[in-house]
Design a protein around this motif. Structure first.
Motif, mmCIF file in Angstrom:
data_model
loop_
_atom_site.group_PDB
_atom_site.id
_atom_site.type_symbol
_atom_site.label_atom_id
_atom_site.label_comp_id
_atom_site.label_asym_id
_atom_site.label_seq_id
_atom_site.Cartn_x
_atom_site.Cartn_y
_atom_site.Cartn_z
ATOM 1 N N ALA A 172 -10.212 21.298 51.372
ATOM 2 C CA ALA A 172 -11.062 22.168 50.564
ATOM 3 C C ALA A 172 -10.369 23.496 50.281
ATOM 4 O O ALA A 172 -10.469 24.045 49.179
ATOM 5 C CB ALA A 172 -12.382 22.403 51.283
ATOM 6 N N TYR A 181 -17.766 26.421 54.284
ATOM 7 C CA TYR A 181 -17.363 25.781 55.531
ATOM 8 C C TYR A 181 -18.520 25.823 56.524
ATOM 9 O O TYR A 181 -18.901 26.890 56.996
ATOM 10 C CB TYR A 181 -16.137 26.483 56.106
ATOM 11 C CG TYR A 181 -14.981 26.540 55.140
ATOM 12 C CD1 TYR A 181 -14.025 25.532 55.096
ATOM 13 C CD2 TYR A 181 -14.864 27.597 54.228
ATOM 14 C CE1 TYR A 181 -12.971 25.566 54.186
ATOM 15 C CE2 TYR A 181 -13.819 27.651 53.316
ATOM 16 C CZ TYR A 181 -12.877 26.628 53.301
ATOM 17 O OH TYR A 181 -11.849 26.678 52.390
ATOM 18 N N THR A 216 -17.222 22.782 47.048
ATOM 19 C CA THR A 216 -16.899 21.784 48.057
ATOM 20 C C THR A 216 -17.492 22.245 49.380
ATOM 21 O O THR A 216 -17.184 23.343 49.856
ATOM 22 C CB THR A 216 -15.376 21.609 48.215
ATOM 23 O OG1 THR A 216 -14.819 21.216 46.962
ATOM 24 C CG2 THR A 216 -15.067 20.547 49.260
ATOM 25 N N ASN A 246 -14.726 16.404 55.033
ATOM 26 C CA ASN A 246 -14.662 16.827 56.434
ATOM 27 C C ASN A 246 -13.313 17.425 56.796
ATOM 28 O O ASN A 246 -13.045 17.680 57.964
ATOM 29 C CB ASN A 246 -15.009 15.676 57.383
ATOM 30 C CG ASN A 246 -14.093 14.478 57.205
ATOM 31 O OD1 ASN A 246 -13.003 14.603 56.666
ATOM 32 N ND2 ASN A 246 -14.535 13.320 57.664
ATOM 33 N N ASP A 247 -12.474 17.662 55.801
ATOM 34 C CA ASP A 247 -11.165 18.257 56.027
ATOM 35 C C ASP A 247 -11.139 19.660 55.419
ATOM 36 O O ASP A 247 -11.030 19.820 54.207
ATOM 37 C CB ASP A 247 -10.077 17.393 55.396
ATOM 38 C CG ASP A 247 -8.675 17.930 55.661
ATOM 39 O OD1 ASP A 247 -8.559 19.022 56.255
ATOM 40 O OD2 ASP A 247 -7.696 17.274 55.262
ATOM 41 N N PRO A 248 -11.243 20.702 56.244
ATOM 42 C CA PRO A 248 -11.263 22.057 55.686
ATOM 43 C C PRO A 248 -9.978 22.427 54.957
ATOM 44 O O PRO A 248 -10.014 23.193 53.990
ATOM 45 C CB PRO A 248 -11.492 22.947 56.910
ATOM 46 C CG PRO A 248 -11.136 22.102 58.092
ATOM 47 C CD PRO A 248 -11.410 20.702 57.705
ATOM 48 N N VAL A 260 -17.888 21.721 53.420
ATOM 49 C CA VAL A 260 -17.024 21.206 54.478
ATOM 50 C C VAL A 260 -17.803 21.126 55.781
ATOM 51 O O VAL A 260 -18.465 22.092 56.183
ATOM 52 C CB VAL A 260 -15.793 22.113 54.688
ATOM 53 C CG1 VAL A 260 -14.846 21.489 55.714
ATOM 54 C CG2 VAL A 260 -15.072 22.371 53.375
ATOM 55 N N ASP A 261 -17.719 19.957 56.426
ATOM 56 C CA ASP A 261 -18.319 19.819 57.742
ATOM 57 C C ASP A 261 -17.512 18.796 58.534
ATOM 58 O O ASP A 261 -17.081 17.776 57.968
ATOM 59 C CB ASP A 261 -19.783 19.367 57.644
ATOM 60 C CG ASP A 261 -20.573 19.715 58.892
ATOM 61 O OD1 ASP A 261 -21.297 20.724 58.880
ATOM 62 O OD2 ASP A 261 -20.440 18.979 59.898
ATOM 63 N N ALA A 311 -15.497 26.987 48.302
ATOM 64 C CA ALA A 311 -15.611 26.117 49.468
ATOM 65 C C ALA A 311 -16.535 26.780 50.473
ATOM 66 O O ALA A 311 -16.367 27.962 50.791
ATOM 67 C CB ALA A 311 -14.247 25.853 50.095
ATOM 68 N N VAL A 318 -21.258 14.610 56.018
ATOM 69 C CA VAL A 318 -20.527 14.491 54.757
ATOM 70 C C VAL A 318 -21.006 13.288 53.960
ATOM 71 O O VAL A 318 -21.258 13.382 52.750
ATOM 72 C CB VAL A 318 -19.009 14.405 55.031
ATOM 73 C CG1 VAL A 318 -18.244 14.060 53.756
ATOM 74 C CG2 VAL A 318 -18.503 15.727 55.605
#
Length: 452
Positions: free
Chosen positions: A101, A33, A54, A96-98, A56-57, A31, A63
């Motif tokens: 991930a 981030y 994955t 968009n969900d850390p 992440v933002d 992941a 996204v």
């Protein structure tokens, strides 16, 4: 086909070659981030290597763009094609969900910005948010890597304790390493893949070993292991401090050029033929999200005054004022008051060809000249209205405008095509030693060289 077995790299007794195969086969989910200017290229290179990333933002538009195979990051050769490939084959997906991930990942890489508050204190809010989110999905054997530039001691004093406290794991059950990005805008993919040696430092020997194994696969250049995370953090900020102090020396020499009545740029060039001398080039000032910020990351963590580094910041921050005063003096010599003048500021971005204005010296220059009453026209061909701090004047319109003065701050190639013959006599201030073959009727002052 990717194996369903998921493995961690920290604390394993598996042979190194088996760990490498696990990483490159996708059995170590990654992941990344932060999908910004450096985060998206990093995620794409990881995806190219592992096939299981994955990104992440928190920006939903970012996204959506990435998942559609596109990129919001411009000016990076090869990035759009690489993102298209790795999203099409499923190697890279964005969320968009850390926390989502983090649940699936075993290798976590944070590359979010560290900014400064109005008081010029490091703002670690973005990294803190990532750490908190990852902690709730952290598993034994996971490795958390920080690529964001941070104040020395951040991994030791913030990242590891927060991960342990929020995850419920003992510190010896997961790894933390600092592996600074050493990249520049406009060459991100090339730099990530190995333009320079990769620095890795862990909170313990096992973290360092695991991080070195990862980056030995990711980059083509040497991987340098240092003693710990704080040493690695210092390596990154010391690079910026060196450049800031060196540029300040060059700029200070440029500021006394008129007293010496000498071409400082020529003198520097010849001085640098001695192998122990490496003076940088004077200019309009220092911008961007690196050099103007990093000194404050160190100032914040030490009790000493660091007068040399602070003085360097002051010198470099003074260059826009010097440019403004040079414009005022040039106009005054012609009998024109600054409040009656129209001045073109050429370049708002901090670097040629890069659509980024953070800490650009053009911003305080515009503010200074405006406060003196001048009418300012800001020209920057790489920026659009949404990314600029001030209204922009197109180059075509500028060439139809009566000007009294022009200041070159950012040497975009497009400025080389300006038709200086079409203007009546101007005061020109060249902050980048780039205006050549100007008509004699223009009075041009080049920073470091003087009247030209």
């Amino acid at each position: 086909m990717r194996s369903s077995e998921v493995v961690g790299l920290y604390g394993t007794d598996a042979p190194a070659d088996r760990q490498r195969r696990a990483l490159t086969s996708g059995r170590v989910p990654v992941a990344v981030y932060g999908l910004g200017k450096m985060g998206l290229p990093l995620a794409a290179v990881y995806a190219e290597l592992t096939g299981n990333v994955t990104g992440v933002d928190i920006d939903e538009q970012v996204v959506e763009t990435v998942n559609a195979g596109g990129t919001h990051v411009t000016g990076e050769p090869g990035l759009a094609d690489l993102v298209s490939v790795v999203t099409a084959d499923g190697s890279l997906q964005a969320v968009n969900d850390p926390s989502e991930a983090a649940e699936a990942a075993r290798l976590h890489v944070a590359i979010v910005p560290t900014t400064l508050t109005e008081e010029r204190r490091p703002d670690l809010a973005a990294l803190e948010a990532v750490v908190e989110s990852v902690a709730h999905g952290l598993s034994p054997g996971d490795l958390f890597v920080v690529e964001s530039t941070v104040p020395p001691g951040t991994c030791r004093d913030l990242v590891e304790p927060t991960l342990a406290a929020a995850s419920g794991l003992d510190p010896d059950e997961f790894g933390v390493a600092f592996c600074p990005e050493r990249t520049a805008s406009g060459r991100a993919l090339r730099d990530i893949r190995g333009s320079y040696p990769k620095v890795v430092g862990g909170v313990d020997e096992e973290s360092t070993r695991a991080a070195a194994l990862v980056y030995d696969e990711l980059v083509d250049n040497e991987v340098i292991r240092v003693s710990d995370t704080t040493t690695a953090e210092c390596v990154k900020v010391f690079e910026g401090l060196y450049r800031d102090v060196n540029i300040a020396l060059a700029n200070e020499l440029a500021l006394v050029r008129d007293d010496l009545d000498v071409d400082v740029v020529e003198a520097i060039s010849v001085a640098n033929t001695q192998p122990y001398c490496d003076i940088h080039t004077p200019g309009a000032g220092v911008g961007g999200h690196c050099i103007p910020y990093y000194p404050y990351f160190v100032f914040d963590r030490v009790s000493g005054e660091m007068p040399l580094s602070r003085a360097a910041r002051d010198v470099n921050d003074s260059m826009p004022r010097f440019l403004a005063e040079t414009v005022v003096d040039g106009l005054q010599a012609r009998g024109t008051a600054i409040e009656d003048a129209t001045v073109a500021v050429l370049g708002l971005a901090y670097r040629p060809g890069v659509a980024e204005t953070r800490a650009s010296p053009a911003i305080p220059l515009v503010e200074d000249l405006s406060s003196r009453g001048a009418r300012i026209l800001v020209v920057d061909p790489v920026l659009d209205g949404a990314s600029a701090d001030y209204p922009l004047t197109p180059i075509e319109e500028l060439e139809r405008t009566d000007l009294d003065a022009a200041v070159l701050v950012t040497n975009h190639p497009e400025f080389g095509d300006l038709d200086w013959e079409s203007y009546d006599s101007l005061v020109c201030v060249d902050g980048r030693d780039a205006l050549v073959d100007l008509p004699d009727r223009h009075d041009c002052y080049v920073v470091g060289r003087g009247p030209n």
